[in-house]
Scaffold this motif. Structure first.
Motif, PDB file in Angstrom:
ATOM      1  N   TYR A   1      -9.615 135.624  35.554  1.00  0.00           N
ATOM      2  CA  TYR A   1      -9.112 136.522  36.585  1.00  0.00           C
ATOM      3  C   TYR A   1      -9.177 135.854  37.951  1.00  0.00           C
ATOM      4  O   TYR A   1     -10.124 135.121  38.256  1.00  0.00           O
ATOM      5  N   GLY A   2      -8.173 136.116  38.774  1.00  0.00           N
ATOM      6  CA  GLY A   2      -8.177 135.602  40.141  1.00  0.00           C
ATOM      7  C   GLY A   2      -6.956 136.079  40.890  1.00  0.00           C
ATOM      8  O   GLY A   2      -5.903 136.361  40.287  1.00  0.00           O
ATOM      9  N   LEU A   3      -7.063 136.178  42.201  1.00  0.00           N
ATOM     10  CA  LEU A   3      -5.940 136.616  43.022  1.00  0.00           C
ATOM     11  C   LEU A   3      -4.879 135.518  43.058  1.00  0.00           C
ATOM     12  O   LEU A   3      -5.143 134.418  43.520  1.00  0.00           O
ATOM     13  N   GLY A   4      -3.689 135.832  42.553  1.00  0.00           N
ATOM     14  CA  GLY A   4      -2.613 134.844  42.535  1.00  0.00           C
ATOM     15  C   GLY A   4      -2.739 133.805  41.440  1.00  0.00           C
ATOM     16  O   GLY A   4      -1.996 132.815  41.445  1.00  0.00           O
ATOM     17  N   ILE A   5      -3.605 134.009  40.465  1.00  0.00           N
ATOM     18  CA  ILE A   5      -3.838 132.965  39.459  1.00  0.00           C
ATOM     19  C   ILE A   5      -2.615 132.750  38.564  1.00  0.00           C
ATOM     20  O   ILE A   5      -2.327 131.624  38.138  1.00  0.00           O
ATOM     21  N   LYS A   6      -1.871 133.824  38.286  1.00  0.00           N
ATOM     22  CA  LYS A   6      -0.624 133.684  37.523  1.00  0.00           C
ATOM     23  C   LYS A   6       0.546 133.414  38.460  1.00  0.00           C
ATOM     24  O   LYS A   6       1.460 132.661  38.133  1.00  0.00           O
ATOM     25  N   ASP A   7       0.490 134.046  39.629  1.00  0.00           N
ATOM     26  CA  ASP A   7       1.582 133.976  40.600  1.00  0.00           C
ATOM     27  C   ASP A   7       1.028 133.494  41.944  1.00  0.00           C
ATOM     28  O   ASP A   7       0.839 134.277  42.853  1.00  0.00           O
ATOM     29  N   ASN A   8       0.645 132.148  42.081  1.00  0.00           N
ATOM     30  CA  ASN A   8       1.351 131.129  41.336  1.00  0.00           C
ATOM     31  C   ASN A   8       0.453 129.911  41.073  1.00  0.00           C
ATOM     32  O   ASN A   8       0.926 128.803  40.928  1.00  0.00           O
ATOM     33  N   ARG A   9      -0.885 130.159  41.052  1.00  0.00           N
ATOM     34  CA  ARG A   9      -1.815 129.029  40.993  1.00  0.00           C
ATOM     35  C   ARG A   9      -1.659 128.187  39.733  1.00  0.00           C
ATOM     36  O   ARG A   9      -1.690 126.945  39.794  1.00  0.00           O
ATOM     37  N   ALA A  10      -1.504 128.830  38.574  1.00  0.00           N
ATOM     38  CA  ALA A  10      -1.378 128.071  37.327  1.00  0.00           C
ATOM     39  C   ALA A  10      -0.121 127.205  37.340  1.00  0.00           C
ATOM     40  O   ALA A  10      -0.111 126.086  36.800  1.00  0.00           O
ATOM     41  N   ASN A  11       0.933 127.682  37.972  1.00  0.00           N
ATOM     42  CA  ASN A  11       2.177 126.914  38.028  1.00  0.00           C
ATOM     43  C   ASN A  11       2.101 125.759  39.026  1.00  0.00           C
ATOM     44  O   ASN A  11       2.708 124.709  38.809  1.00  0.00           O
ATOM     45  N   ILE A  12       1.354 125.955  40.110  1.00  0.00           N
ATOM     46  CA  ILE A  12       1.077 124.823  41.010  1.00  0.00           C
ATOM     47  C   ILE A  12       0.344 123.738  40.233  1.00  0.00           C
ATOM     48  O   ILE A  12       0.662 122.546  40.344  1.00  0.00           O
ATOM     49  N   CYS A  13      -0.635 124.169  39.433  1.00  0.00           N
ATOM     50  CA  CYS A  13      -1.407 123.214  38.620  1.00  0.00           C
ATOM     51  C   CYS A  13      -0.499 122.399  37.708  1.00  0.00           C
ATOM     52  O   CYS A  13      -0.637 121.172  37.601  1.00  0.00           O
ATOM     53  N   SER A  14       0.412 123.070  37.039  1.00  0.00           N
ATOM     54  CA  SER A  14       1.307 122.366  36.115  1.00  0.00           C
ATOM     55  C   SER A  14       2.133 121.317  36.839  1.00  0.00           C
ATOM     56  O   SER A  14       2.321 120.196  36.335  1.00  0.00           O
ATOM     57  N   LEU A  15       2.632 121.646  38.026  1.00  0.00           N
ATOM     58  CA  LEU A  15       3.430 120.671  38.771  1.00  0.00           C
ATOM     59  C   LEU A  15       2.563 119.508  39.254  1.00  0.00           C
ATOM     60  O   LEU A  15       2.984 118.349  39.219  1.00  0.00           O
ATOM     61  N   LEU A  16       1.347 119.796  39.673  1.00  0.00           N
ATOM     62  CA  LEU A  16       0.420 118.725  40.076  1.00  0.00           C
ATOM     63  C   LEU A  16       0.151 117.773  38.914  1.00  0.00           C
ATOM     64  O   LEU A  16       0.132 116.542  39.091  1.00  0.00           O
ATOM     65  N   PHE A  17      -0.039 118.329  37.718  1.00  0.00           N
ATOM     66  CA  PHE A  17      -0.358 117.473  36.573  1.00  0.00           C
ATOM     67  C   PHE A  17       0.881 116.776  36.011  1.00  0.00           C
ATOM     68  O   PHE A  17       0.754 115.745  35.343  1.00  0.00           O
ATOM     69  N   CYS A  18       2.078 117.297  36.290  1.00  0.00           N
ATOM     70  CA  CYS A  18       3.291 116.524  36.001  1.00  0.00           C
ATOM     71  C   CYS A  18       3.302 115.258  36.862  1.00  0.00           C
ATOM     72  O   CYS A  18       3.636 114.172  36.386  1.00  0.00           O
ATOM     73  N   ALA A  19       2.950 115.411  38.134  1.00  0.00           N
ATOM     74  CA  ALA A  19       2.877 114.247  39.025  1.00  0.00           C
ATOM     75  C   ALA A  19       1.810 113.275  38.539  1.00  0.00           C
ATOM     76  O   ALA A  19       2.039 112.052  38.499  1.00  0.00           O
ATOM     77  N   LYS A  20       0.671 113.797  38.158  1.00  0.00           N
ATOM     78  CA  LYS A  20      -0.425 112.953  37.668  1.00  0.00           C
ATOM     79  C   LYS A  20       0.011 112.155  36.438  1.00  0.00           C
ATOM     80  O   LYS A  20      -0.284 110.943  36.316  1.00  0.00           O
TER      81      LYS A  20
END
Length: 390
Positions: free
Chosen positions: A108-127
């Protein structure tokens, strides 16, 4: 190249650590400066650690963070853009914000689905690209953009197209992977203020009441019949306030109105109809009431696609649908939506919005993601990006 599943598994704990760091950092619309700095520094760190030099990372004056990959970006050069918005709907500014596991696999977290998890995915695409030393055959642009939510009015994605008008395809990571949003749901939002003289409820009985006038305006507004318009049409009054006390004729009332449609012509007709309702309210005020309209925000609807552009749009939707189906075993729904893709779609640029997690409760303080979905989500993101640059 390393298998996507292996990469996701090897980075599982680091992914969750980054997700926690993002979720704990506040970033309401127009106040994304701190999270933008953190994202930019993390990207630079990943590139430096990997010895990857085919990248240009920078932040603009509104706190969009850009990551250019591949050949040098020059005026007129086409590129493929992948974005994830960094703002949330929550006004909280004091961190750390909650990041809580409930023992059932949910985080649970504020904004964790919209949009923290998706930021993570884009960061790890770069990685992944940095670590594998991949030089895209086509120019690739990652953007962590501001102001997608509410009154942000898509300011971040509009700025992206100002900087990069040559974008030829756009994918936004947002929400979850059960749905593909591929048609722009446009909207217009107004603040209406009705003011009058007001007065004492007994001594001045008979004077025009701003609350009564607003109530009648709302009643007429809710007589709109969506079936009379092309495309999807919705409307809403989301907030109302006014008056001072029970024994006073209200001298002011304010309300926020919203109109939505995925058909640009219908959206224009609805705006015209709303203006006729406002004029009717003015006339019935008989000189005692003033009616003021302020625009809170405009989100564009679908623009005109060339025949070739529409073929590319259909192909993009089919490709992303195939990727999600192959990885999850389920075909995603295909819908209209109000996302960062509204901006490119309004200009005839093939674009889709997809998510890279599962969860629920977005825009509430009970928002959560399913931790087990993050691996599939990252694989979807990697396949989407890396197939798109070949």
């Amino acid at each position: 190249m390393k298998d996507y599943s292996v990469f996701a598994e090897e980075n599982r704990q680091e992914y969750v650590d980054v997700l926690q760091a993002l979720t704990e950092r506040p970033s309401p619309s127009y106040k994304e400066n701190r999270i933008a700095k953190w994202i930019r520094e993390l990207l630079c760190g990943y590139a430096e650690k990997s010895g990857y030099d085919q990248v240009h990372i920078y932040e603009d004056d509104i706190c969009n963070v850009y990551c250019e990959l591949g050949e040098a970006f020059e005026p007129g050069s086409e590129c493929f853009a992948v974005t994830a918005h960094t703002d949330t709907v929550f006004p909280d500014m004091e961190g750390p914000l909650p990041f809580e596991r409930d023992g059932s696999g949910r985080i649970y977290g504020l904004g964790i689905k919209d949009n923290r998890a998706n930021i993570c995915s884009l960061l790890f695409c770069a990685k992944y690209i940095f670590e594998e030393g991949i030089v895209p055959e086509k120019r690739l642009l990652f953007v962590f953009n501001v102001c997608e939510e509410g009154t942000g009015n898509l300011a971040g994605s509009k700025r992206v197209l100002e900087h990069y008008p040559e974008i030829c395809r756009w994918i936004a990571f947002d929400l979850d992977y059960t749905t593909i949003f591929c048609k722009a749901l446009g909207s217009v939002r107004y603040k209406i203020t009705i003011t009058g003289q007001g007065g004492h409820s007994y001594n001045d009985f008979g004077r025009k009441n701003a609350i009564v006038a607003m109530s009648e305006l709302i009643r007429l507004f809710y007589q709109i019949n969506p079936e009379e318009y092309s495309g999807a049409v919705t409307y809403n009054v989301g907030r109302i306030q006014g008056g001072t006390t029970v024994n006073a004729i209200a001298e002011e009332c304010q309300a926020d109105f919203e109109i939505r449609s995925d058909d640009s012509e219908s959206l224009e007709k609805l705006q015209e109809y709303f203006d006729t309702l406002l004029e009717k309210t003015r006339q019935e005020g008989a000189g005692e009431l003033e009616v003021k309209k302020d625009i809170l925000g405009i989100r564009p609807s679908m623009g005109g696609f060339s025949e070739e552009g529409m073929v590319q749009q259909i192909g993009l939707v089919e490709r992303i649908s195939r990727i999600i189906r192959e990885i999850t075993g389920k075909a995603p729904d295909v819908k209209s939506g109000s996302t960062d893709c509204n901006v490119p779609l309004s200009r005839g640029i093939p674009s889709v919005c997809i998510g890279t997690c599962l969860g629920a409760g977005e825009h509430t303080r009970q928002e959560y993601i399913e931790e087990a979905s993050l691996k599939n989500g990252l694989i979807i993101a990697l396949k989407t990006v890396l197939e798109g640059i070949r």
